[in-house]
Write a protein that holds these residues in place. Structure first.
Motif, PDB file in Angstrom:
ATOM      1  N   GLU A  71       2.861  69.617  51.977  1.00  0.00           N
ATOM      2  CA  GLU A  71       3.687  70.556  51.216  1.00  0.00           C
ATOM      3  C   GLU A  71       5.091  70.000  50.992  1.00  0.00           C
ATOM      4  N   ARG A  72       5.678  69.422  52.028  1.00  0.00           N
ATOM      5  CA  ARG A  72       7.017  68.856  51.896  1.00  0.00           C
ATOM      6  C   ARG A  72       7.022  67.649  50.955  1.00  0.00           C
ATOM      7  N   LEU A  74       4.933  67.152  48.428  1.00  0.00           N
ATOM      8  CA  LEU A  74       4.773  67.662  47.067  1.00  0.00           C
ATOM      9  C   LEU A  74       6.100  68.205  46.531  1.00  0.00           C
ATOM     10  N   ILE A  75       6.845  68.907  47.372  1.00  0.00           N
ATOM     11  CA  ILE A  75       8.157  69.415  46.958  1.00  0.00           C
ATOM     12  C   ILE A  75       9.098  68.253  46.670  1.00  0.00           C
ATOM     13  N   PHE A  76       9.024  67.213  47.500  1.00  0.00           N
ATOM     14  CA  PHE A  76       9.869  66.040  47.275  1.00  0.00           C
ATOM     15  C   PHE A  76       9.565  65.393  45.930  1.00  0.00           C
ATOM     16  N   TYR A  77       8.280  65.214  45.633  1.00  0.00           N
ATOM     17  CA  TYR A  77       7.921  64.593  44.368  1.00  0.00           C
ATOM     18  C   TYR A  77       8.230  65.512  43.179  1.00  0.00           C
ATOM     19  N   TRP A  78       8.097  66.803  43.384  1.00  0.00           N
ATOM     20  CA  TRP A  78       8.324  67.737  42.297  1.00  0.00           C
ATOM     21  C   TRP A  78       9.814  67.823  41.936  1.00  0.00           C
ATOM     22  N   LEU A  79      10.654  67.962  42.958  1.00  0.00           N
ATOM     23  CA  LEU A  79      12.082  68.109  42.729  1.00  0.00           C
ATOM     24  C   LEU A  79      12.817  66.772  42.609  1.00  0.00           C
TER      25      LEU A  79
END
Length: 81
Positions: A71-72, A74-79
């Motif tokens: 989850e972390r 994915l958030i890193f890649y997304w943001l």
């Protein structure tokens, strides 16, 4: 070669004024720098500051660590942060 005394006087006057104004500007900057200098960034926070590095919660047994990592990530890649 003919050296004009008037021209020499003008150049010496210009050079003198240039040096004086340069020193004056330098002193002005030296006076203004402490006014705009940021506070000491490593001082201990006061007031309602939140402590960043504190006691960490113990991870719960029911949460899978790989799920949190995924989850972390994915958030890193997304943001992008």
């Amino acid at each position: 070669m003919v050296i004009s005394l008037r021209r020499l006087k003008r150049w010496s006057q210009f050079l003198l004024l240039f040096v004086l104004f340069t020193l004056l500007l330098y002193q002005l900057f030296a006076f203004l720098v402490p006014l705009f200098k940021p506070d000491y960034m490593y001082k201990e926070p006061s007031g309602g500051a939140v402590k960043v590095f504190g006691q960490h919660e113990e991870p719960r047994v029911d949460e899978a660590p790989m799920k949190k990592i995924k989850e972390r990530l994915l958030i890193f890649y997304w943001l992008g942060e």
